[in-house]
Design a protein around this motif. Structure first.
Motif: not given
Length: 315
Positions: A239-245, A252-254, A258-267, A279-281
């Motif tokens: 879950h990611i939410a942003v203010g000020g943008i 940031l639903a998109w 993308f993050l769902t199912g991904q490994p905890l890696e820097q890349m 953004p797509i918004v």
């Protein structure tokens, strides 16, 4: 004239502008942007309830009480962390949850009574003529000033629901809209009353809050962000939410997808940061604040790294 109702039913029968902690309202009264009778909520005990079994947060719960509550700190860490960055201890002692959500925008042009502004009934946005560092980055509509509610960003990330006198539940997205309104900072009708905010039950997760501002304390953020992650070696929920943008808090639903199912890696985190800045918004950027894209990327990458380290330590 000031009314002091003692029940929500009595409040519903009155007409005037509502005063909670008064930290935002008094400033607008001083500037001549607010007129007429006031309705002070200090005697409505029902609005001060903090019910941990739901959990439900009354609109008159102070930021200090909420942010320093041990159960909130344990189960909603990003909420407590965010509150600790709002204004000053003196303001948090009197400022309320409902007041923070429903405050008016902080645009200098809106708060200058002799200048035109959409939100004052004008037909243009004076801020667009000059440009300032606090402007939004994504141009969603007529107004280019971000909504100032830090709690709006946090509650958006937590999928909170707003309870009002006339509605069994409004999502944060429904409360603030898509940012394309020329005339209002939120969509709660003047005839309705914000009574409480309900959070989903706590879940095993790590979360964090970060803001970037031009001074350490008591400054409005240039951007602010909440990240919540669940999982172990792989991310099961994000879950990611942003203010000020943008002119309203944004999920940031998109990037979450993308993050769902991904490994905890820097890349992975680096790729997520790139996606956040693409953004797509919004298709247009406000020229004076394109720099916020860099802040957005760096802030998200840093928060993802912090949360990932916490997840790995807990495994």
């Amino acid at each position: 004239m000031i009314y002091f109702p003692e029940t929500v039913d009595e409040l519903a029968r009155l007409s005037g502008e509502i005063r909670a902690g008064g930290t935002a309202l008094h400033d607008r009264r001083r500037l001549g942007l607010s007129h007429g009778p006031l309705i002070d909520l200090r005697n409505i005990v029902a609005l001060e309830n903090l019910n941990l079994s739901k959990p439900s947060i009354g609109a008159m719960v102070t930021l200090e009480h909420l942010g320093e509550h041990p159960w909130i700190q344990k189960n909603y860490a990003a909420l407590a962390e965010a509150i600790a960055h709002i204004a000053t201890p003196q303001i948090r002692r009197v400022a309320t949850v409902g007041g923070n959500l429903l405050q008016r925008n902080r645009c200098w042009y809106y708060r200058e009574k002799d200048l035109e502004c959409y939100k004052k009934g004008g037909d243009h946005c004076s801020a667009r003529r000059e440009g300032q560092v606090y402007d939004v980055c994504w141009d969603l509509g007529p107004c280019i000033t971000p909504h100032p509610s830090t709690l709006g960003v946090v509650f958006l990330a937590y999928d909170a629901v707003v309870q009002t006198l006339k509605s069994p539940g409004l999502s944060i997205e429904q409360l603030f809209g898509d940012g394309r309104s020329a005339s209002c900072d939120h969509y709660l009708p003047a005839s309705d009353i914000l009574c409480a905010v309900e959070l989903p039950p706590p879940v095993p997760e790590v979360s964090g809050y970060r803001r970037v501002s031009d001074r350490t304390f008591a400054a409005w953020p240039l951007i602010e962000m909440v990240v919540r992650l669940q999982g172990e070696q792989y991310i099961s929920h994000a879950h990611i939410a942003v203010g000020g943008i943008a002119s309203v808090p944004v999920r940031l639903a998109w990037v979450e997808d993308f993050l769902t199912g991904q490994p905890l890696e820097q890349m992975v985190f680096s790729r997520a940061a790139d996606l956040a800045a693409d953004p797509i918004v919004a298709t247009e950027l406000v020229a004076s604040s394109k720099y916020k894209l860099v802040l957005l990327k760096n802030c998200l990458q840093a928060l993802l790294q912090t949360c990932a380290h916490s997840l790995q330590r807990s495994c």
